[in-house]
Design a protein around this motif. Structure first.
Motif, PDB file in Angstrom:
ATOM      1  N   VAL A  30     -71.512 140.569  -2.654  1.00 52.25           N
ATOM      2  CA  VAL A  30     -71.550 139.972  -1.319  1.00 52.25           C
ATOM      3  C   VAL A  30     -72.822 140.388  -0.580  1.00 52.25           C
ATOM      4  O   VAL A  30     -73.470 139.577   0.085  1.00 52.25           O
ATOM      5  N   MET A  31     -73.186 141.662  -0.732  1.00 52.41           N
ATOM      6  CA  MET A  31     -74.422 142.131  -0.103  1.00 52.41           C
ATOM      7  C   MET A  31     -75.609 141.290  -0.582  1.00 52.41           C
ATOM      8  O   MET A  31     -76.448 140.865   0.197  1.00 52.41           O
ATOM      9  N   PHE A  32     -75.650 141.064  -1.876  1.00 50.18           N
ATOM     10  CA  PHE A  32     -76.698 140.241  -2.455  1.00 50.18           C
ATOM     11  C   PHE A  32     -76.669 138.835  -1.843  1.00 50.18           C
ATOM     12  O   PHE A  32     -77.698 138.313  -1.396  1.00 50.18           O
ATOM     13  N   LEU A  33     -75.471 138.249  -1.800  1.00 50.20           N
ATOM     14  CA  LEU A  33     -75.344 136.892  -1.264  1.00 50.20           C
ATOM     15  C   LEU A  33     -75.782 136.834   0.205  1.00 50.20           C
ATOM     16  O   LEU A  33     -76.485 135.908   0.616  1.00 50.20           O
ATOM     17  N   GLU A  34     -75.363 137.834   0.976  1.00 49.50           N
ATOM     18  CA  GLU A  34     -75.700 137.805   2.400  1.00 49.50           C
ATOM     19  C   GLU A  34     -77.201 138.004   2.608  1.00 49.50           C
ATOM     20  O   GLU A  34     -77.799 137.373   3.482  1.00 49.50           O
ATOM     21  N   ASN A  35     -77.794 138.848   1.779  1.00 47.44           N
ATOM     22  CA  ASN A  35     -79.243 139.037   1.871  1.00 47.44           C
ATOM     23  C   ASN A  35     -80.015 137.791   1.502  1.00 47.44           C
ATOM     24  O   ASN A  35     -80.932 137.363   2.194  1.00 47.44           O
ATOM     25  N   GLU A  36     -79.632 137.196   0.402  1.00 51.39           N
ATOM     26  CA  GLU A  36     -80.351 136.026  -0.112  1.00 51.39           C
ATOM     27  C   GLU A  36     -80.239 134.837   0.831  1.00 51.39           C
ATOM     28  O   GLU A  36     -81.174 134.074   0.998  1.00 51.39           O
ATOM     29  N   THR A  37     -79.034 134.664   1.396  1.00 54.45           N
ATOM     30  CA  THR A  37     -78.799 133.457   2.195  1.00 54.45           C
ATOM     31  C   THR A  37     -79.027 133.703   3.684  1.00 54.45           C
ATOM     32  O   THR A  37     -79.035 132.768   4.476  1.00 54.45           O
ATOM     33  N   ARG A  38     -79.171 134.953   4.053  1.00 58.40           N
ATOM     34  CA  ARG A  38     -79.272 135.354   5.464  1.00 58.40           C
ATOM     35  C   ARG A  38     -78.099 134.832   6.281  1.00 58.40           C
ATOM     36  O   ARG A  38     -78.243 134.410   7.418  1.00 58.40           O
ATOM     37  N   THR A  40     -73.740 135.654   7.190  1.00 56.74           N
ATOM     38  CA  THR A  40     -72.626 136.579   6.969  1.00 56.74           C
ATOM     39  C   THR A  40     -71.405 135.716   6.690  1.00 56.74           C
ATOM     40  O   THR A  40     -71.234 134.646   7.274  1.00 56.74           O
ATOM     41  N   PHE A  41     -70.596 136.182   5.768  1.00 54.50           N
ATOM     42  CA  PHE A  41     -69.467 135.355   5.334  1.00 54.50           C
ATOM     43  C   PHE A  41     -68.120 135.908   5.794  1.00 54.50           C
ATOM     44  O   PHE A  41     -67.075 135.430   5.375  1.00 54.50           O
ATOM     45  N   GLY A  42     -68.164 136.926   6.660  1.00 58.05           N
ATOM     46  CA  GLY A  42     -66.904 137.476   7.169  1.00 58.05           C
ATOM     47  C   GLY A  42     -66.143 138.265   6.121  1.00 58.05           C
ATOM     48  O   GLY A  42     -64.931 138.442   6.212  1.00 58.05           O
ATOM     49  N   TYR A  43     -66.881 138.760   5.145  1.00 59.04           N
ATOM     50  CA  TYR A  43     -66.255 139.539   4.077  1.00 59.04           C
ATOM     51  C   TYR A  43     -66.051 140.971   4.558  1.00 59.04           C
ATOM     52  O   TYR A  43     -66.897 141.528   5.244  1.00 59.04           O
ATOM     53  N   LYS A  44     -64.901 141.552   4.206  1.00 55.78           N
ATOM     54  CA  LYS A  44     -64.638 142.949   4.566  1.00 55.78           C
ATOM     55  C   LYS A  44     -65.068 143.862   3.427  1.00 55.78           C
ATOM     56  O   LYS A  44     -64.530 143.789   2.329  1.00 55.78           O
ATOM     57  N   TYR A  45     -66.030 144.719   3.708  1.00 57.82           N
ATOM     58  CA  TYR A  45     -66.496 145.645   2.677  1.00 57.82           C
ATOM     59  C   TYR A  45     -65.482 146.746   2.427  1.00 57.82           C
ATOM     60  O   TYR A  45     -64.664 147.048   3.277  1.00 57.82           O
ATOM     61  N   LYS A  46     -65.543 147.316   1.218  1.00 56.75           N
ATOM     62  CA  LYS A  46     -64.697 148.449   0.828  1.00 56.75           C
ATOM     63  C   LYS A  46     -63.203 148.150   0.923  1.00 56.75           C
ATOM     64  O   LYS A  46     -62.408 149.024   1.211  1.00 56.75           O
ATOM     65  N   ALA A  47     -62.844 146.899   0.747  1.00 56.53           N
ATOM     66  CA  ALA A  47     -61.424 146.554   0.810  1.00 56.53           C
ATOM     67  C   ALA A  47     -60.952 146.071  -0.557  1.00 56.53           C
ATOM     68  O   ALA A  47     -61.519 145.143  -1.116  1.00 56.53           O
ATOM     69  N   SER A  48     -59.925 146.712  -1.081  1.00 56.59           N
ATOM     70  CA  SER A  48     -59.350 146.196  -2.331  1.00 56.59           C
ATOM     71  C   SER A  48     -58.123 145.369  -1.963  1.00 56.59           C
ATOM     72  O   SER A  48     -57.830 145.156  -0.795  1.00 56.59           O
ATOM     73  N   GLY A  49     -57.419 144.884  -2.967  1.00 55.37           N
ATOM     74  CA  GLY A  49     -56.186 144.169  -2.661  1.00 55.37           C
ATOM     75  C   GLY A  49     -56.381 142.683  -2.526  1.00 55.37           C
ATOM     76  O   GLY A  49     -56.934 142.069  -3.408  1.00 55.37           O
ATOM     77  N   THR A  50     -55.960 142.104  -1.414  1.00 58.15           N
ATOM     78  CA  THR A  50     -55.926 140.647  -1.312  1.00 58.15           C
ATOM     79  C   THR A  50     -57.281 139.972  -1.509  1.00 58.15           C
ATOM     80  O   THR A  50     -58.300 140.464  -1.047  1.00 58.15           O
ATOM     81  N   VAL A  51     -57.235 138.856  -2.175  1.00 54.32           N
ATOM     82  CA  VAL A  51     -58.432 138.053  -2.364  1.00 54.32           C
ATOM     83  C   VAL A  51     -58.875 137.546  -0.997  1.00 54.32           C
ATOM     84  O   VAL A  51     -58.076 137.018  -0.235  1.00 54.32           O
ATOM     85  N   GLN A  52     -60.144 137.721  -0.680  1.00 52.85           N
ATOM     86  CA  GLN A  52     -60.627 137.301   0.636  1.00 52.85           C
ATOM     87  C   GLN A  52     -61.028 135.831   0.602  1.00 52.85           C
ATOM     88  O   GLN A  52     -62.200 135.466   0.596  1.00 52.85           O
ATOM     89  N   THR A  53     -59.982 135.021   0.607  1.00 54.14           N
ATOM     90  CA  THR A  53     -60.149 133.590   0.439  1.00 54.14           C
ATOM     91  C   THR A  53     -61.119 132.978   1.444  1.00 54.14           C
ATOM     92  O   THR A  53     -61.987 132.194   1.077  1.00 54.14           O
ATOM     93  N   ALA A  54     -60.964 133.344   2.720  1.00 52.42           N
ATOM     94  CA  ALA A  54     -61.788 132.722   3.763  1.00 52.42           C
ATOM     95  C   ALA A  54     -63.270 133.008   3.520  1.00 52.42           C
ATOM     96  O   ALA A  54     -64.114 132.118   3.655  1.00 52.42           O
ATOM     97  N   ALA A  55     -63.578 134.254   3.139  1.00 55.19           N
ATOM     98  CA  ALA A  55     -64.981 134.610   2.899  1.00 55.19           C
ATOM     99  C   ALA A  55     -65.519 133.848   1.688  1.00 55.19           C
ATOM    100  O   ALA A  55     -66.643 133.332   1.714  1.00 55.19           O
TER     101      ALA A  55
END
Ligand code: HEC
Length: 227
Positions: A30-38, A40-55
């Motif tokens: 995600v870090m790579f994606l956010e850097n490349e595309t400039r 933010t996708f609303g992804y929660k870092y350091k979170a395991s468990g549920t798939v972050q569908t919205a992001a």
């Protein structure tokens, strides 16, 4: 910015399992994606468990809007494997699920053959609802090769006359090996017929079992499997 790399990272993100062991790999993607595309996708870092569908969906939407032709090509080659997963689950009305219809699907989709029969190829599926979240349950079905316990890995053998045989080891001795193939048949191969033998990192469970399933099918199957 390379759209090819962005799509590859996004594909990987869709495929990777969402448990503790992959948190840092996902974060890096995600870090790579956010850097490349400039973006933010609303992804929660350091979170395991549920798939972050919205992001995941926001990554998909961004690529679709900004690079429609590359995106389409990628979708065609990836099919269900990328955005299919999160989006298909999000489109299901889970309340409509019916365990009895689910049981019929379970038979028709050949699940019973590997999970219920006497000499099963796969693990018993009792109590799945307690062991898996809904996302993880479908992930295990849609991506069987993601996390395969050692004993469920296929053994692949190439014989001296060029045949390629895959299956689970039923019996092994000094002069031969007996495999159970995915069609349920067992087959014995003499040691002197084996040119090459390797343990595959793939599951014996085939991919694509739910490719044709409708949203209602998924709800039915879930009702049945999570009882
Ligand atoms: C050809 C045999 C085969 C078929 C057909 C098959 N499976 Fe599997 N399944 C396996 C094997 C082997 C494993 C264990 C390795 C793995 O996790 O991929 C497994 C694992 C699973 C798991 C993960 C279980 C756990 O405890 O980790 C689930 C859930 C599952 N299968 C559901 C299904 C469903 C639902 C169907 C029908 C749509 C199905 N399987 C069809 C062989 C099969």
């Amino acid at each position: 910015m390379g759209i090819g790399a962005v799509l590859a990272a996004s594909n990987a993100l869709h495929r990777i399992s969402w448990d503790k062991s992959t948190v840092s790999a996902r974060d890096q993607l995600v870090m790579f994606l956010e850097n490349e595309t400039r973006q933010t996708f609303g992804y929660k870092y350091k979170a395991s468990g549920t798939v972050q569908t919205a992001a995941l969906n926001r990554v998909t939407e961004w690529a679709e809007t900004n690079y429609p032709s590359e995106f389409l090509k990628n979708e065609k080659s990836q099919g269900l494997k990328t955005r299919g997963f999160a989006e298909r689950l999000a489109s299901v009305d889970w309340g409509q699920g019916d365990a009895e219809r689910g049981a019929i699907l379970y038979k028709n989709l050949q699940c019973a053959r590997c999970h219920d029969a006497g000499n099963r190829l796969g693990p018993r599926l009792e109590g799945l609802g307690k062991r898996f979240s809904r996302d993880d349950l479908f992930r295990a079905i849609i991506y069987p090769n993601e996390q395969v316990p050692e004993r469920y890995r296929a053994v692949a053998i190439e014989t001296v006359d060029g045949q390629y045989i895959q299956g689970a080891v039923v019996y092994e001795s000094v002069d031969g090996i007996t495999l159970q193939q995915t069609d349920g048949k067992t087959r014995r191969i003499n040691r002197d017929q084996i040119e090459f033998q390797t343990r595959s990192n793939k599951s014996l469970m085939p991919e694509g079992l739910l490719d044709q399933a409708t949203p209602l099918d998924l709800a039915d199957l879930y009702q049945f499997l999570s009882r």
